[in-house]
Design an enzyme around this catalytic site. Structure first.
Site, PDB file in Angstrom:
ATOM      1  CE  LYS A  54      -3.781  -2.541   2.089  1.00  0.00           C
ATOM      2  NZ  LYS A  54      -4.565  -2.951   3.257  1.00  0.00           N
ATOM      3  CD  GLN A  98      -3.611  -4.670   6.397  1.00  0.00           C
ATOM      4  OE1 GLN A  98      -3.704  -3.588   5.821  1.00  0.00           O
ATOM      5  NE2 GLN A  98      -3.999  -5.793   5.834  1.00  0.00           N
ATOM      6  CG  ASP A 121      -9.634  -0.216   5.080  1.00  0.00           C
ATOM      7  OD1 ASP A 121      -9.604  -0.573   3.890  1.00  0.00           O
ATOM      8  OD2 ASP A 121      -8.829  -0.606   5.939  1.00  0.00           O
TER       9      ASP A 121
END
Ligand code: GUN
Length: 292
Positions: A54, A98, A121
């Site tokens: 990422k 994450q 997200d």
């Protein structure tokens, strides 16, 4: 006739180029580069690989990225305090925690601490709640499900009344992709470990999304001829003929299913690259929301 390939790598590249162009335009106008902060707790090797890729992708398109790492032993308060400090940091437009978090941490509370304007997200309860409700719009849509929809609608733009079957009901992929399909007016069936007659249910699907994490589970005789098959799985299986001793396969038995389906995403090179492209797009959107 063998299936057509839905090329996620090529589609993701186009999206990355569009993001890079807009970032460059914004910076030329004197606006700050979009910024993404990642939070990685613990040392899960797969998560480390994902987070690294990422950051690499951000760098390629001119998005600033900030990597925060906390040890496996970090407390709930330490993780939430970090998230709150990122909420207040004007260089950071998007925050990505994450997943999975180490056991013992309350994921729902951590995700709920992210400012919804920075929730690139799309996992904040408010964003997911809006996704699930008619007439409401989430600020951000989760990246992997959004990537699945872009690939699917590149070959089947009109999903009205289409029979869609989703294998898997995870918070990260299965459930949100099912919600997106419902929003697009598909008739959606969500299958999971307790589903009866799974092959039969799958054979009814015009669109089949596999997100279960079981290598090559979907066989050729599970698939309706001409169906669009989106394979979200990324599984390592041993392969002594490969330099690394393993190869990556999806949740779909590609060789068999590609003889039956109309379209299929490969693994690698299908949904995987789309996830990161959607994250870059969401981060750019977050910067736009912050500054106009
Ligand atoms: N773990 C696996 N996929 C994802 C994702 O898309 N976002 C986050 N935050 N964690 C993940």
């Amino acid at each position: 006739m063998p299936a057509n390939i839905l090329d996620g790598a090529a589609t993701a590249e186009k999206i990355r180029n569009q993001v890079a162009e807009e970032v460059a335009r914004r910076v030329a106008e004197g606006k700050p580069a979009p910024g993404l902060a990642t939070v990685l707790v613990g040392d899960n090797p797969a998560s480390q690989v994902y987070v690294r890729s990422k950051h690499r992708a951000c760098q390629q398109v001119g998005i600033q990225s900030f990597a925060y790492e906390l040890p496996e032993t970090a407390s709930q308060k330490e993780v939430e305090d970090l998230v709150r400090s990122l909420n207040a940091d004007p260089r950071v437009h998007g925050i990505l925690v994450q997943l999975p978090l180490p056991s013992g941490l309350d994921e729902e509370r951590v995700l709920g601490a992210i400012s919804i304007e920075k929730d690139v997200d799309g996992f904040h309860p408010v964003n997911i709640g809006r996704l699930a409700q008619k007439g409401r719009e989430p600020l951000f849509v989760p990246c992997t499900p959004a990537g699945c929809m872009v690939l699917l609608q590149s070959v089947l733009p009109d999903l009205n009344g289409v029979n869609a079957v989703v294998l898997g009901r995870s918070n990260i992929v299965g459930m949100p992709v099912a919600l997106l399909l419902v929003r697009a007016n598909a008739t959606v069936t969500i299958c999971h470990s307790r589903t009866r007659n799974l092959p039969e249910v799958c054979r009814n699907a015009d669109v089949l999304v596999a997100a279960v994490g079981k290598p090559e589970m979907v066989r050729g005789d599970w698939v309706k001829p001409g169906a669009v098959v989106i394979d979200v799985g990324i599984n390592r299986i041993e392969d002594p003929t490969r330099p690394r001793g393993y190869r990556l396969v999806g949740d779909v038995a590609f060789d068999e299913v590609s003889q039956v389906a109309g379209w299929i995403t490969p693994v690698p090179g299908g949904v995987g690259p789309m996830t990161i492209a959607m994250l870059l797009q969401n981060t750019l959107r977050a910067a736009r929301l912050a500054r106009g």
